[in-house]
Design an enzyme around this catalytic site. Structure first.
Site, PDB file in Angstrom:
ATOM      1  N   TYR A 143       0.873  -1.187   0.000  1.00  0.00           N
ATOM      2  CA  TYR A 143       0.000   0.000   0.000  1.00  0.00           C
ATOM      3  C   TYR A 143       0.906   1.232   0.000  1.00  0.00           C
ATOM      4  O   TYR A 143       1.734   1.401   0.895  1.00  0.00           O
ATOM      5  CB  TYR A 143      -0.921   0.039   1.231  1.00  0.00           C
ATOM      6  CG  TYR A 143      -1.711   1.323   1.274  1.00  0.00           C
ATOM      7  CD1 TYR A 143      -2.801   1.517   0.426  1.00  0.00           C
ATOM      8  CD2 TYR A 143      -1.336   2.378   2.104  1.00  0.00           C
ATOM      9  CE1 TYR A 143      -3.499   2.716   0.408  1.00  0.00           C
ATOM     10  CE2 TYR A 143      -2.029   3.580   2.099  1.00  0.00           C
ATOM     11  CZ  TYR A 143      -3.109   3.739   1.256  1.00  0.00           C
ATOM     12  OH  TYR A 143      -3.790   4.937   1.235  1.00  0.00           O
ATOM     13  N   ASP A 249       9.530   3.136   0.597  1.00  0.00           N
ATOM     14  CA  ASP A 249       8.427   3.945   1.102  1.00  0.00           C
ATOM     15  C   ASP A 249       8.411   3.793   2.624  1.00  0.00           C
ATOM     16  O   ASP A 249       7.888   2.823   3.162  1.00  0.00           O
ATOM     17  CB  ASP A 249       7.114   3.466   0.468  1.00  0.00           C
ATOM     18  CG  ASP A 249       5.895   4.182   1.046  1.00  0.00           C
ATOM     19  OD1 ASP A 249       6.066   4.988   1.987  1.00  0.00           O
ATOM     20  OD2 ASP A 249       4.778   3.927   0.570  1.00  0.00           O
ATOM     21  N   LYS A 278       3.883  11.247   7.528  1.00  0.00           N
ATOM     22  CA  LYS A 278       3.308  10.853   8.830  1.00  0.00           C
ATOM     23  C   LYS A 278       4.095  11.424  10.015  1.00  0.00           C
ATOM     24  O   LYS A 278       3.914  12.572  10.368  1.00  0.00           O
ATOM     25  CB  LYS A 278       3.191   9.330   8.917  1.00  0.00           C
ATOM     26  CG  LYS A 278       2.117   8.764   7.961  1.00  0.00           C
ATOM     27  CD  LYS A 278       1.806   7.337   8.263  1.00  0.00           C
ATOM     28  CE  LYS A 278       0.859   6.693   7.263  1.00  0.00           C
ATOM     29  NZ  LYS A 278      -0.546   6.957   7.478  1.00  0.00           N
TER      30      LYS A 278
HETATM   31  C1  LIG Z   1       3.508   3.013   3.410  1.00  0.00           C
HETATM   32  C2  LIG Z   1       2.561   4.123   3.100  1.00  0.00           C
HETATM   33  N1  LIG Z   1       2.782   4.898   2.032  1.00  0.00           N
HETATM   34  C3  LIG Z   1       1.976   5.923   1.729  1.00  0.00           C
HETATM   35  C4  LIG Z   1       0.880   6.215   2.496  1.00  0.00           C
HETATM   36  C5  LIG Z   1      -0.037   7.357   2.130  1.00  0.00           C
HETATM   37  O1  LIG Z   1       0.100   8.405   3.019  1.00  0.00           O
HETATM   38  P1  LIG Z   1      -1.023   9.534   3.140  1.00  0.00           P
HETATM   39  O2  LIG Z   1      -2.201   8.892   3.795  1.00  0.00           O
HETATM   40  O3  LIG Z   1      -0.387  10.603   3.978  1.00  0.00           O
HETATM   41  O4  LIG Z   1      -1.329  10.007   1.764  1.00  0.00           O
HETATM   42  C6  LIG Z   1       0.606   5.447   3.628  1.00  0.00           C
HETATM   43  C7  LIG Z   1      -0.569   5.723   4.468  1.00  0.00           C
HETATM   44  O5  LIG Z   1      -0.968   4.970   5.313  1.00  0.00           O
HETATM   45  C8  LIG Z   1       1.463   4.354   3.930  1.00  0.00           C
HETATM   46  O6  LIG Z   1       1.244   3.564   4.986  1.00  0.00           O
END
Ligand SMILES: Cc1ncc(COP(=O)(O)O)c(C=O)c1O
Length: 443
Positions: A143, A249, A278
């Site tokens: 994700y 990521d 985050k």
């Molecule tokens: C690994 C990862 N990448 C990207 C995102 C997307 O982040 P955002 O919700 O700030 O767009 C998340 C969100 O949970 C995530 O867990």
């Protein structure tokens, strides 16, 4: 009218079936690990407000840093201008990140941090005269966010299904999901055999692969899937062999969540691009950062303006968000936050492992400040719509009655508090989890 009634009249919430969802919690205040409601309840935030909060809610030091910054400069556009908080935060991040990541590109959230990484990797190869390297390789259960590029490199799931026609094609390989091992082994009988799928994909398509993108060590929304570090080391090795970039990521895993400052450290690897968000601002303000190597940055330097990285947002490098990020890193400098997380990890391991004996518990996984309990589902292991399993909302409601905010990912119940939680509070949460799980019927 109450706050909830006014909300119902004009708002549409994320990830929420507005017809079925319970009324939202009217939160008026936060302090430490607690949220306070309009009607006087004190609720323990067991998921760090969607995994963003690390030092606790309304931390006086971060509050003060934002207020002081707001009094000086609230915002200025970041094309053609710069400012102290943006520079200082980039310097501080580079000093803490795995070696070689030296160019910080700010954006607005986790999805945009990933979107930037994908566009950056894509244009990198074009600028280098290798346009055939344009395919992205991603892992099962991934994700990476909700914008179109981020969804494209995520696993196909209930989250992405309605948008399938607008997503670009990607290559996929196994993730090391040991509880549902994709190659049918158990951890004690395996030599990270699941990595073979990535090896095969890169052997077949390597010359066309722009980048492999992973959530290192802990895949979050896919089900709190913890990895053996050898898998991550293997991904780096295979990317090097195929000449593909590695995008880590760390939107979720960054800033201590897995027990190291960055999850890549578990395998001592440095990616070519890292995505942060985050906890970057301690969960205070929306901000993303995509940090690349000098080699990637260099590929964009040219007398030809066509090679520019044409990406940006109105709020790029927002000074208030940068100030929150700096205050958060200062807190890491002042006390051994990673030692707190190590203590939390040990307590979660001790407390949650006793739940393995419950009939509906299939697996217990702990890494850093995250503890997950995967329930066995009547839908069978690995069903891709487990997120919609009715057990999730039922559990959430049961915990909320006990003033504990948890939000299971379908059949995966997880607990991920701000790092400032006390051992007594952790014990209390584990007790609530055990009680509620004991009361649910068998699959
Ligand atoms: C690994 C990862 N990448 C990207 C995102 C997307 O982040 P955002 O919700 O700030 O767009 C998340 C969100 O949970 C995530 O867990």
């Amino acid at each position: 009218m109450t706050l909830v009634e006014r909300d119902r009249a004009c708002l549409w919430h994320p990830y929420t079936q507005m017809r079925l969802a319970p009324m939202p919690l009217p939160i008026v205040r936060g302090e430490g690990v607690y949220l306070f409601t309009e009607d006087g309840r004190r609720i323990l935030d067991g998921i760090s407000s969607w995994w963003v909060n690390i030092h606790g809610h309304s931390h006086p030091r971060i509050n003060q840093a934002i207020a002081e910054q707001a009094a000086r400069l609230e915002h200025v556009m970041f094309a053609g201008c710069t400012h102290e908080p943006a520079v200082a935060l980039a310097e501080r991040l580079i000093a803490r990140l795995p070696k070689g990541l030296t160019r910080v590109f700010y954006s607005d959230n986790g999805s945009t941090a990933v979107e930037v990484a994908v566009k950056m990797a894509s244009q990198y190869w074009i600028n280098r005269g290798r346009p055939e390297r344009r395919v992205f390789l991603t892992l099962d259960h991934a994700y990476h966010g909700d914008t179109v590029g981020a969804m494209s490199v995520s696993a196909a799931s209930v989250f992405t299904r309605p948008f399938t026609p607008m997503l670009f094609p990607v290559l996929r390989a196994h993730a090391p999901y040991c509880f549902h091992c994709p190659v049918g082994l158990t951890r004690d009988r395996c030599a990270i055999d699941c990595l073979q799928a990535l090896d095969t994909q890169l052997a077949e398509h390597g010359d066309t692969v722009a980048a492999v993108i992973v959530e290192p060590m802990l895949q979050g929304a896919g089900g709190m899937i913890t990895w053996p570090a050898e898998f991550l080391a293997g991904v780096r090795r295979l990317c090097d062999r195929a000449g593909a970039l590695l995008i880590a990521d760390e939107v979720f895993t960054g800033f201590g969540r897995t027990g190291r400052m960055f999850a890549c450290e578990h395998a001592a690897v440095a990616p070519d691009i890292i995505c942060l968000s985050k906890a970057l601002t301690a969960g205070y303000l929306p901000m993303g950062a995509t940090v690349a190597t000098e080699a990637i940055y260099d590929a964009f330097l040219s007398d030809d303006r066509n090679r520019t990285f044409f990406h940006g947002h109105s709020f790029t490098a927002n000074p208030l968000a940068c100030a929150a990020g700096l205050a958060s890193l200062a807190l890491f400098d002042e006390r051994d936050v990673l030692a707190d997380i190590a203590r939390l990890e040990r307590q979660l391991e001790r407390g949650l492992s006793q739940l393995r004996q419950l009939p509906r518990v299939g697996d217990v996984r702990v890494m850093g400040g995250v503890g997950a309990v995967e329930l066995v589902s009547s839908r069978g292991p690995g069903a891709d719509d487990l997120y919609l399993d009715g057990i999730g909302p039922r559990l959430a409601a049961a915990f909320l009655e006990r003033n504990l905010l948890l939000r299971p990912l379908g059949t995966v119940l997880y607990f991920m508090p701000p790092y400032v939680i006390t051992p007594a509070e952790v014990d209390w949460v584990i007790e609530q989890i055990a009680d509620v799980l004991r009361s649910i019927p068998e699959a």
